[in-house]
Each structure stands twice: as structure tokens, then as C-alpha cells.
Design an enzyme around this catalytic site. Structure first.
Site, short mmCIF file in Angstrom:
data_model
loop_
_atom_site.label_atom_id
_atom_site.label_comp_id
_atom_site.label_asym_id
_atom_site.label_seq_id
_atom_site.Cartn_x
_atom_site.Cartn_y
_atom_site.Cartn_z
N CYS A 296 0.87 -1.18 0.00
CA CYS A 296 0.00 0.00 0.00
C CYS A 296 0.91 1.23 0.00
O CYS A 296 1.69 1.41 0.94
CB CYS A 296 -0.86 -0.04 1.26
SG CYS A 296 -1.83 1.45 1.54
N CYS B 242 -0.74 3.70 -6.63
CA CYS B 242 -1.61 3.11 -5.61
C CYS B 242 -1.78 1.67 -6.06
O CYS B 242 -2.03 1.42 -7.25
CB CYS B 242 -2.96 3.82 -5.58
SG CYS B 242 -4.23 2.92 -4.66
N1 DGL Z 1 -3.88 0.45 -2.02
C1 DGL Z 1 -3.49 1.58 -1.29
C2 DGL Z 1 -2.34 2.33 -1.89
O1 DGL Z 1 -1.52 1.74 -2.55
C3 DGL Z 1 -4.47 2.46 -0.61
C4 DGL Z 1 -5.86 2.57 -1.04
C5 DGL Z 1 -6.72 3.29 -0.02
O2 DGL Z 1 -7.16 2.63 0.90
O3 DGL Z 1 -6.90 4.50 -0.13
O4 DGL Z 1 -2.20 3.50 -1.70
#
Ligand code: DGL
Length: 278
Positions: free
Chosen positions: A77, A188
Site C-alpha cells: 500500500c 496506488c
Molecule cells: N492500495 C493503497 C495504496 O496503494 C491504498 C488505497 C486506499 O485505501 O486508499 O495506496
């Protein structure tokens, strides 16, 4: 490699985005033992306060480590990685791999020196990101879009709900009329899951770049000589922190990715809830 000598790797994300990273790692290291946890009780992380993200990520990783000793954690993430890595490294002695938006490879690939960063609202505003751009892409013009909506759409898609291309188009509309934008960083981990839809909305972009393959290489090199900690491994499984409203599509997906079951993780309890879904 017998089952007892397989290193255990935990992937952590707010949602299903980290599965895009898991897939790259699993492809490179098919025999390792994998756990995946998504914090759907606090999803999306995009606009959440930094302290909340740090507190939950640490608590969840510590909770899982109690259930099964880990050999490496991937914070799959970008949003969490911008704030939690120092704290996790203080509390764990195993390697912690973060996810960093692929600004450097994008700056290397662009021909027009005009690139876009697509990330969450949290990621685009963090100092960490400005430092990354100054360090690797100072010779490029960098456009940024921070979107929570796209995270939610990716999540919907993998939970089996229909998604509307017009909603994705609307989120990306400010880049529609930038003809020389030739590289976009998918900053993301949810966004590689929407890559074909994003591609349709931005036909001028030649390169869509994420960090998955680089993370897989990093994990491989960090685990080269690891002495495996766990002798007593649990099933390869996915944990969530809140029951799912609709779980059939996700269950089908995680089974197809090699996980045996989905379990509810009660982060405040000492006992693993017995609401496992096969
Ligand atoms: N998948 C996450 C990222 O790479 C975050 C998504 C979220 O919960 O806002 O930033």
C-alpha cells in the site's frame, strides 16, 4: 523446499489492491508461504489521518505475527508506506518492504519528459512524494491526481460489482487534453487492477508503470539466505478486519490466486475468530 522451510510473507493493504503486488511476488517465488491481510474496517486509507494508519498497520501486523511467525512483511500500500515504515522497522526485526510510487522508472522511460502520477489523496500530498520527485524526476513536468474514487472503483470491481467507465473518465478528465503525457505512474496498488479501464481513458499514454515487479525482485533478494522462523505454519490465507457484505466473488478470486481461505481477524482479541470461510 519442504513446507517447513518455506519463508512466510505477509502482504498488508487497506483492501484488495495489494493483490496486484502479491501476484508479482508469487509469480517470481511460487513456493513461498503467503498470508494477505486487508483492513477493510478502516478502508479507504486515502484521506485517513496518518496516526490512524500507523496505529492500525502496526497493530494488525503484530496480531498476525502472534498467530504465525513472519519472515518478511510487504506493505503493499503506497499510502501506508509513506508513513508507517520507520515505526514497523522499530518494532520488527524482519525485513519490511514498502511500496514506493515508481517515479524513477517513469522518469527513465518518458520520451516527452511529461509524466503523470496517479495515487491516493494522502500519497500525493505527502512530503515523501515531493522528495521522490525532486530526487528522480526534477527534469520532468509531473502532473498529479489524488483520487479516492478510483480506489473504491477498483475495490468494487474485485468484489464483483459492475463499474462504470464514465466514472473513471471523470476522475482522469484533467489529463484528457495533455497530448504529450506519455508515462503514468500507478502510485496506488489498487490501480493496476483498473489498468485496462485507465488505458481506455488515456489513449495517449504509452507507459503505465507500477512497483510490483521491483518489489518481487527486492523480496527475492532479501530472502535469499533467510533462516525460516516458523515451523508450524497455518494455511495460506487472507484475513479481513470486518465481515464482507458480499463475499462470493472475492472468495473465488483468492482461491484462484492460491489462498485456501478467508478469515476474520479480530485485532483486539487473543483468539482467532472461528468464522473462517472455506
Ligand atoms: N492500495 C493503497 C495504496 O496503494 C491504498 C488505497 C486506499 O485505501 O486508499 O495506496
Amino acid at each position: 523446499m519442504n513446507i517447513q522451510s518455506k519463508p512466510t510473507i505477509l502482504f498488508f493493504d487497506s483492501g484488495v489492491g495489494g493483490l496486484s503486488v502479491y501476484q508479482e511476488v508469487k509469480q517470481l517465488l511460487p513456493d513461498y508461504h503467503y498470508l494477505y491481510c486487508f483492513d477493510n474496517a478502516y478502508f479507504p486509507y486515502s484521506e485517513k489521518p496518518e496516526e490512524g494508519i500507523v496505529e492500525r498497520t502496526l497493530k494488525i501486523c503484530q496480531r498476525i505475527e502472534k498467530l504465525c511467525p513472519l519472515d518478511l512483511i510487504v506493505i503493499a500500500c503506497n499510502t501506508a508506506s509513506t508513513v508507517v515504515l520507520p515505526v514497523l522497522r522499530k518494532h520488527f526485526s524482519i525485513p519490511i518492504v514498502g511500496t514506493v510510487p515508481a517515479i524513477k522508472p517513469a522518469a527513465e522511460q518518458t520520451k516527452t519528459k511529461h509524466i503523470g502520477l496517479l495515487a491516493t489523496k494522502g500519497t500525493v500530498k505527502r512530503q515523501y512524494l515531493s522528495d521522490l520527485i525532486d530526487k528522480y524526476a526534477s527534469f520532468c513536468q509531473v502532473e498529479k491526481i489524488g483520487s479516492t474514487k478510483l480506489v473504491e472503483l477498483a475495490e468494487h470491481k474485485l468484489h464483483g460489482y459492475p463499474i462504470d467507465l464514465n466514472e473513471i473518465k471523470a476522475e482522469l478528465s484533467e489529463w484528457e487534453n495533455i497530448p504529450d503525457l506519455d508515462a503514468v505512474v500507478l502510485g496506488c496498488t489498487h490501480f493496476p487492477l483498473l489498468k485496462s479501464e485507465i488505458q481506455q481513458c488515456l489513449p495517449q499514454v504509452k507507459y503505465f508503470i507500477d512497483s510490483g515487479a521491483a518489489i518481487a525482485k527486492r523480496v527475492k533478494s532479501l530472502l535469499k539466505d533467510v533462516k525460516v522462523r516458523s515451523k508450524n505454519q497455518m494455511n495460506s490465507q487472507v484475513f479481513c478486519t470486518k465481515p464482507l457484505v458480499k463475499e462470493d466473488s472475492l472468495l473465488e478470486l483468492i482461491h484462484s490466486l492460491g489462498f485456501e481461505k478467508l478469515s476474520l481477524l479480530d485485532i483486539d482479541s487473543e483468539i482467532l475468530c472461528d468464522s473462517d470461510k472455506k
